[in-house]
Design an enzyme around this catalytic site. Structure first.
Site, PDB file in Angstrom:
ATOM      1  N   GLY A 187     -34.371  -6.753 -36.207  1.00  0.00           N
ATOM      2  CA  GLY A 187     -35.720  -7.233 -35.908  1.00  0.00           C
ATOM      3  C   GLY A 187     -36.741  -6.142 -35.663  1.00  0.00           C
ATOM      4  O   GLY A 187     -37.928  -6.416 -35.461  1.00  0.00           O
ATOM      5  N   VAL A 188     -36.334  -4.874 -35.717  1.00  0.00           N
ATOM      6  CA  VAL A 188     -37.253  -3.797 -35.336  1.00  0.00           C
ATOM      7  C   VAL A 188     -38.327  -3.539 -36.409  1.00  0.00           C
ATOM      8  O   VAL A 188     -39.374  -2.944 -36.126  1.00  0.00           O
ATOM      9  CB  VAL A 188     -36.450  -2.507 -34.989  1.00  0.00           C
ATOM     10  CG1 VAL A 188     -35.873  -1.851 -36.241  1.00  0.00           C
ATOM     11  CG2 VAL A 188     -37.246  -1.528 -34.171  1.00  0.00           C
ATOM     12  N   ASP A 190     -32.683  -0.307 -46.923  1.00  0.00           N
ATOM     13  CA  ASP A 190     -32.816  -1.076 -45.687  1.00  0.00           C
ATOM     14  C   ASP A 190     -31.471  -1.069 -44.957  1.00  0.00           C
ATOM     15  O   ASP A 190     -30.551  -1.757 -45.368  1.00  0.00           O
ATOM     16  CB  ASP A 190     -33.198  -2.508 -46.107  1.00  0.00           C
ATOM     17  CG  ASP A 190     -33.308  -3.475 -44.943  1.00  0.00           C
ATOM     18  OD1 ASP A 190     -33.386  -3.038 -43.791  1.00  0.00           O
ATOM     19  OD2 ASP A 190     -33.314  -4.692 -45.222  1.00  0.00           O
ATOM     20  N   ILE A 232     -37.846 -10.921 -33.462  1.00  0.00           N
ATOM     21  CA  ILE A 232     -36.716 -11.764 -33.896  1.00  0.00           C
ATOM     22  C   ILE A 232     -37.135 -13.236 -33.838  1.00  0.00           C
ATOM     23  O   ILE A 232     -36.876 -14.015 -34.760  1.00  0.00           O
ATOM     24  CB  ILE A 232     -35.461 -11.501 -33.014  1.00  0.00           C
ATOM     25  CG1 ILE A 232     -34.891 -10.100 -33.295  1.00  0.00           C
ATOM     26  CG2 ILE A 232     -34.388 -12.572 -33.245  1.00  0.00           C
ATOM     27  CD1 ILE A 232     -33.708  -9.699 -32.423  1.00  0.00           C
TER      28      ILE A 232
END
Ligand SMILES: Nc1ncnc2c1ncn2[C@@H]1O[C@H](COP(=O)(O)OP(=O)(O)O)[C@@H](O)[C@H]1O
Ligand SMILES: Nc1ncnc2c1ncn2[C@H]1C[C@H](O)[C@@H](COP(=O)(O)O)O1
Length: 220
Positions: free
Chosen positions: A20-21, A88, A149
């Protein structure tokens, strides 16, 4: 070279950090700005992820093997294409954060963890495993990350106890302090806006400097 930034065309830039960062968002933005391809972590087609969030003990080994296979295939595709990718999440996080965390907290058995690790090490020793030219590490305060998130809205993550994310956040902080597999650029998520071109360019300039310095050292 990627013209205005002096990033070699064959470079591999990996974006790392807790769930979620903002890794996927930055990966897309950097790749678009550099004219690089992306190597994304796929969530929707993962056959174990949702089951795993419902029962860590039952599914952690299956999930780690699945992620390892997926990431290895991605690494192979990157090598075969001659680089020029923004990736990613790194393979180092699978073993250094997730597998270790579940083994330490008893939701992956020691035998499974050892089997997983020996497979990981055998894979890393092959020519298909290029270390990234730079690992961009995203860090931030836990409340901002939890908020992201929630905003992203994956139900399986929202339903997971906050202690899981707290624990992961702490592990990441320790992990990055000890990480040495490739050069690192640390970025605080409060200090850039991925939609702002000037901010992206500044990140790319910093990454370019790190890549040039480390390639110059390797050439000696
Ligand atoms: N720089 C940013 N500012 C505000 N929100 C962001 C930023 N980067 C990502 N987000 C949002 O945070 C959520 C998680 O981002 P994402 O890139 O999917 O994280 P990750 O890939 O690290 O799990 C998404 O809803 C995304 O739109
Ligand atoms: N190796 C992993 N073990 C367990 N869970 C993992 C692993 N790698 C990724 N995940 C999970 C965490 C998130 O729910 C999704 C996607 O990660 P994100 O950081 O949002 O890109 O997969």
């Amino acid at each position: 070279m990627s013209h205005e930034f002096n990033i070699p065309k064959d470079a591999l830039i990996t974006v790392a950090g807790t769930v979620g960062v903002g890794k996927s968002t930055l990966t897309h933005a950097l790749a678009a700005r550099l004219g690089f391809r992306t190597s994304m972590e796929k969530v929707d087609t993962n056959p174990y992820l949702e089951k795993f969030y419902h029962d860590f003990e039952r599914w952690s080994f299956h999930l780690q093997i699945y992620f390892l296979a997926e990431r290895f295939k991605e690494q192979k595709a990157i090598v075969e294409a001659g680089g020029g990718f923004v990736q990613d999440r790194s393979i180092y996080e699978d073993t250094g954060i997730f597998a270790k965390m579940h083994a330490d907290q008893g939701t992956m058995s020691l035998t499974d963890y050892e089997t997983y690790n020996s497979l990981f090490e055998a894979m890393v020793m092959t020519p298909y495993f290029p270390h990234p030219d730079v690992l961009i590490y995203l860090e931030g305060e836990l409340p901002s990350i939890l908020n992201r998130i929630r905003l992203r809205g994956r139900e399986m993550e929202i339903q997971t106890d906050i202690s899981y994310w707290e624990h992961m956040h702490q592990r990441y902080a320790k992990w990055i302090d000890e990480f040495s597999a490739c050069p690192v650029l640390r970025l605080n998520i409060d200090e850039y806006d991925a939609t702002d071109e000037a901010a992206l360019d500044e990140i790319i300039r910093r990454a370019a400097k790190i890549i040039q310095d480390s390639r110059a050292l390797r050439a000696i």
